[in-house]
Design a protein around this motif. Structure first.
Motif, PDB file in Angstrom:
ATOM      1  N   THR A  21      70.116  61.467  45.274  1.00  0.00           N
ATOM      2  CA  THR A  21      70.464  60.804  44.009  1.00  0.00           C
ATOM      3  C   THR A  21      69.754  61.457  42.833  1.00  0.00           C
ATOM      4  OG1 THR A  21      70.796  58.714  45.188  1.00  0.00           O
ATOM      5  CG2 THR A  21      70.497  58.602  42.805  1.00  0.00           C
ATOM      6  N   LEU A  22      68.437  61.664  42.948  1.00  0.00           N
ATOM      7  CA  LEU A  22      67.693  62.272  41.851  1.00  0.00           C
ATOM      8  C   LEU A  22      68.096  63.727  41.655  1.00  0.00           C
ATOM      9  CD1 LEU A  22      65.496  62.044  39.727  1.00  0.00           C
ATOM     10  CD2 LEU A  22      63.802  62.573  41.485  1.00  0.00           C
ATOM     11  N   ALA A  23      68.322  64.445  42.750  1.00  0.00           N
ATOM     12  CA  ALA A  23      68.718  65.855  42.626  1.00  0.00           C
ATOM     13  C   ALA A  23      70.062  65.979  41.920  1.00  0.00           C
ATOM     14  CB  ALA A  23      68.786  66.495  44.009  1.00  0.00           C
ATOM     15  N   CYS A  24      70.974  65.036  42.174  1.00  0.00           N
ATOM     16  CA  CYS A  24      72.288  65.096  41.504  1.00  0.00           C
ATOM     17  C   CYS A  24      72.154  65.006  39.992  1.00  0.00           C
ATOM     18  CB  CYS A  24      73.179  63.969  42.019  1.00  0.00           C
ATOM     19  SG  CYS A  24      74.054  64.406  43.517  1.00  0.00           S
ATOM     20  N   GLU A  25      71.210  64.190  39.519  1.00  0.00           N
ATOM     21  CA  GLU A  25      71.026  64.055  38.069  1.00  0.00           C
ATOM     22  C   GLU A  25      70.602  65.381  37.460  1.00  0.00           C
ATOM     23  OE1 GLU A  25      68.373  60.867  37.275  1.00  0.00           O
ATOM     24  OE2 GLU A  25      69.399  59.459  38.617  1.00  0.00           O
ATOM     25  N   TYR A  26      69.644  66.061  38.107  1.00  0.00           N
ATOM     26  CA  TYR A  26      69.200  67.346  37.568  1.00  0.00           C
ATOM     27  C   TYR A  26      70.255  68.423  37.759  1.00  0.00           C
ATOM     28  CZ  TYR A  26      64.484  65.523  36.900  1.00  0.00           C
ATOM     29  OH  TYR A  26      63.408  64.805  36.467  1.00  0.00           O
ATOM     30  N   LEU A  27      70.981  68.407  38.881  1.00  0.00           N
ATOM     31  CA  LEU A  27      72.040  69.394  39.099  1.00  0.00           C
ATOM     32  C   LEU A  27      73.164  69.209  38.079  1.00  0.00           C
ATOM     33  CD1 LEU A  27      72.254  69.449  42.994  1.00  0.00           C
ATOM     34  CD2 LEU A  27      71.403  71.260  41.509  1.00  0.00           C
ATOM     35  N   ALA A  28      73.473  67.952  37.732  1.00  0.00           N
ATOM     36  CA  ALA A  28      74.512  67.718  36.725  1.00  0.00           C
ATOM     37  C   ALA A  28      74.103  68.307  35.383  1.00  0.00           C
ATOM     38  CB  ALA A  28      74.784  66.220  36.597  1.00  0.00           C
ATOM     39  N   ALA A  29      72.800  68.186  35.045  1.00  0.00           N
ATOM     40  CA  ALA A  29      72.326  68.785  33.791  1.00  0.00           C
ATOM     41  C   ALA A  29      72.409  70.301  33.833  1.00  0.00           C
ATOM     42  CB  ALA A  29      70.892  68.344  33.522  1.00  0.00           C
ATOM     43  N   ASP A  30      72.350  70.878  35.053  1.00  0.00           N
ATOM     44  CA  ASP A  30      72.458  72.331  35.197  1.00  0.00           C
ATOM     45  C   ASP A  30      73.897  72.802  35.333  1.00  0.00           C
ATOM     46  OD1 ASP A  30      69.729  72.419  35.102  1.00  0.00           O
ATOM     47  OD2 ASP A  30      69.449  72.553  37.275  1.00  0.00           O
ATOM     48  N   ARG A  84      60.369  59.829  41.015  1.00  0.00           N
ATOM     49  CA  ARG A  84      61.016  60.411  39.844  1.00  0.00           C
ATOM     50  C   ARG A  84      60.013  61.024  38.862  1.00  0.00           C
ATOM     51  NH1 ARG A  84      66.220  59.200  38.302  1.00  0.00           N
ATOM     52  NH2 ARG A  84      67.462  58.185  39.911  1.00  0.00           N
ATOM     53  N   LEU A  85      58.969  60.278  38.530  1.00  0.00           N
ATOM     54  CA  LEU A  85      58.024  60.770  37.530  1.00  0.00           C
ATOM     55  C   LEU A  85      57.221  61.949  38.072  1.00  0.00           C
ATOM     56  CD1 LEU A  85      56.610  60.656  34.830  1.00  0.00           C
ATOM     57  CD2 LEU A  85      55.195  58.781  35.691  1.00  0.00           C
ATOM     58  N   ALA A  86      56.789  61.874  39.320  1.00  0.00           N
ATOM     59  CA  ALA A  86      56.010  62.972  39.891  1.00  0.00           C
ATOM     60  C   ALA A  86      56.816  64.262  39.900  1.00  0.00           C
ATOM     61  CB  ALA A  86      55.559  62.608  41.301  1.00  0.00           C
ATOM     62  N   LYS A  87      58.101  64.176  40.199  1.00  0.00           N
ATOM     63  CA  LYS A  87      58.936  65.376  40.200  1.00  0.00           C
ATOM     64  C   LYS A  87      59.169  65.891  38.779  1.00  0.00           C
ATOM     65  CE  LYS A  87      61.299  64.607  44.582  1.00  0.00           C
ATOM     66  NZ  LYS A  87      60.363  63.616  45.104  1.00  0.00           N
ATOM     67  N   ALA A  88      59.304  64.968  37.814  1.00  0.00           N
ATOM     68  CA  ALA A  88      59.455  65.401  36.419  1.00  0.00           C
ATOM     69  C   ALA A  88      58.193  66.110  35.935  1.00  0.00           C
ATOM     70  CB  ALA A  88      59.766  64.200  35.524  1.00  0.00           C
ATOM     71  N   LEU A  89      57.015  65.614  36.346  1.00  0.00           N
ATOM     72  CA  LEU A  89      55.767  66.286  35.972  1.00  0.00           C
ATOM     73  C   LEU A  89      55.696  67.672  36.595  1.00  0.00           C
ATOM     74  CD1 LEU A  89      53.238  63.326  36.380  1.00  0.00           C
ATOM     75  CD2 LEU A  89      54.205  64.213  34.254  1.00  0.00           C
ATOM     76  N   GLY A  90      56.205  67.802  37.830  1.00  0.00           N
ATOM     77  CA  GLY A  90      56.212  69.105  38.468  1.00  0.00           C
ATOM     78  C   GLY A  90      57.122  70.088  37.757  1.00  0.00           C
ATOM     79  N   LEU A  91      58.297  69.628  37.319  1.00  0.00           N
ATOM     80  CA  LEU A  91      59.215  70.517  36.610  1.00  0.00           C
ATOM     81  C   LEU A  91      58.638  70.968  35.268  1.00  0.00           C
ATOM     82  CD1 LEU A  91      62.619  68.731  37.300  1.00  0.00           C
ATOM     83  CD2 LEU A  91      61.741  70.809  38.364  1.00  0.00           C
ATOM     84  N   ARG A  92      57.794  70.132  34.670  1.00  0.00           N
ATOM     85  CA  ARG A  92      57.182  70.481  33.392  1.00  0.00           C
ATOM     86  C   ARG A  92      55.825  71.162  33.563  1.00  0.00           C
ATOM     87  NH1 ARG A  92      60.520  66.332  32.930  1.00  0.00           N
ATOM     88  NH2 ARG A  92      61.606  65.874  30.976  1.00  0.00           N
ATOM     89  N   GLY A  93      55.362  71.302  34.795  1.00  0.00           N
ATOM     90  CA  GLY A  93      54.118  72.010  35.054  1.00  0.00           C
ATOM     91  C   GLY A  93      52.873  71.278  34.602  1.00  0.00           C
ATOM     92  N   ALA A  94      52.913  69.952  34.495  1.00  0.00           N
ATOM     93  CA  ALA A  94      51.739  69.196  34.055  1.00  0.00           C
ATOM     94  C   ALA A  94      50.637  69.294  35.108  1.00  0.00           C
ATOM     95  CB  ALA A  94      52.110  67.735  33.819  1.00  0.00           C
TER      96      ALA A  94
END
Length: 398
Positions: A93-102, A256-266
């Motif tokens: 589910t979460l991957a689909c949201e990011y894949l849709a943005a891509d 969700r938040l932990a993965k968003a932090l990873g994508l932003r390199g926090a």
């Protein structure tokens, strides 16, 4: 025996209506109304039924791929390649949201099938004791659930830290902030941010951690004292299931938040809070918050004359020694001589010491500020005496 024909409920309804048209019991116009199709489509169905019988009313794409589909293998390969490159470990589910943005248009069901087939995702089954869900409060601000989530939020790029989460029970709207640990100062700061942004809730629901819970017969904790001054009811949960809404929110944010932090390199607490201060938390609330059952906001404004920074902090009563000094956490505060008329060292008289979040100290007596200065604390231990050299008498005895 004749060949068996699998039909859906809608197709069986078509057979029933068209058989009545064939027998003269219904007109084509009435059949179109009964089936919810145009009269022109009803004439087509009548012709197909007359030519092929029941089989003529079965959907013509039964067992075939949709005319709008594209090469499934190519779509799966492209989506999986992007998933491996950027979103490994994400759920479907979460991957689909990011894949849709891509630019990858794929449903979470299809992606889940592809991930399971490739061995990239294994769903986790949750089993537990049957419980009844407590209904939400009816208005926003009636109850706020608060909890600290100690987790590897930075994914190994930095130290473990604590996310203080406050969830409105009626709407599910979230306010969160990262801290080094779940301490009294962190709880005060998180609640103060919530009160400044939305107002004071009627009640706050917390666990029985030491910063919230006081033993029977003892004064309330600093947090309990502050809630009492602000008129906020403090409710202590008997277990994690009692405040399940914030516990489930912790699990959602850990994904969700932990993965968003990873994508932003926090990699630091400050960088993680910068992500929250951006649009991430607002977008999360816009998507997942729900309307309250009743209109109207139960949050209250902070009373006039009340300063949150002087309530949400450490405050205790202290006795004044005969040397007009007050001790506070290893420090010695000398009250100025200009307050001599108060006769503070008299037994039974006390002052109130407040330490604000920024470290500022306030010393008050009956609501009036006292002036003071800090003096150096004496060495608590006297200097150790030098050991004496033992004397040995080697003279012969006469």
């Amino acid at each position: 025996m004749g060949e068996r024909l699998a039909m859906s409920a809608a197709e069986r309804r078509r057979v029933e209506v068209m058989s009545r048209v064939r027998d003269g019991q219904l007109t084509v116009a009435a059949a179109a109304a009964a089936l919810g199709v145009s009269e022109r489509q009803a004439w087509r169905l009548k012709a197909r039924y007359a030519a092929a019988g029941d089989a003529g009313l079965v959907h013509r794409l039964r067992g075939r791929a949709s005319n709008r589909t594209t090469d499934g293998a190519a779509r799966a390969a492209a989506a999986l390649a992007r998933y491996r490159a950027a979103y490994a470990g994400f759920g479907p589910t979460l991957a689909c949201e990011y894949l849709a943005a891509d630019g990858y248009d794929v449903s979470h069901d299809a992606l889940g099938r592809w991930l399971r087939a490739a061995g990239l995702f294994e769903p986790r089954r949750k089993r537990g004791t049957h419980r009844l869900r407590r209904p939400r409060r009816e208005r926003a601000g009636e109850l706020v659930q608060m909890d600290g989530s100690w987790h590897d939020w930075l994914g190994g790029r930095g130290p473990w830290c604590c996310l203080m989460v406050l969830v409105d029970d009626a709407t599910g709207r979230v306010l969160a902030r990262f801290y080094d640990r779940e301490t009294q100062a962190a709880a005060f700061d998180a609640f103060g941010r919530y009160a400044a942004a939305r107002g004071l809730p009627r009640a706050v629901y917390v666990d029985k951690a030491g910063i919230y819970r006081a033993d029977v017969g003892t004064p309330p904790t600093q947090f309990g004292r502050a809630m009492g001054e602000l008129g906020v009811e403090l409710i202590l949960a008997n277990g994690p299931q009692a405040k399940g809404r914030v516990e489930r929110m912790n699990g959602t944010l850990q994904d969700r938040l932990a993965k968003a932090l990873g994508l932003r390199g926090a990699s630091t607490v400050a960088a993680a809070n910068a992500v929250l201060d951006g649009r991430w938390l607002d977008a999360f609330n816009d998507r997942f918050a729900v309307p309250a059952a009743r209109t109207g906001d139960a949050h209250r404004r902070v009373p006039a004359g009340v300063r949150l920074d002087e309530v949400l902090c450490a405050r205790e009563a202290r006795a004044v020694g005969r040397d007009w000094c007050v001790r506070w956490r290893g420090r010695i505060l000398q009250v100025d001589a200009r307050h001599a008329a108060l006769d503070l060292p008299r037994p039974g008289r006390r002052v109130e010491v407040t330490e604000k979040a920024d470290g500022q100290l306030l010393v008050r007596h009956r609501g009036a500020d006292l002036t003071w200065r800090e003096v150096a604390a004496p060495d608590p231990r006297p200097a150790a005496a030098k050991p004496r050299t033992p004397v040995t008498n080697n003279a012969a005895y006469r």
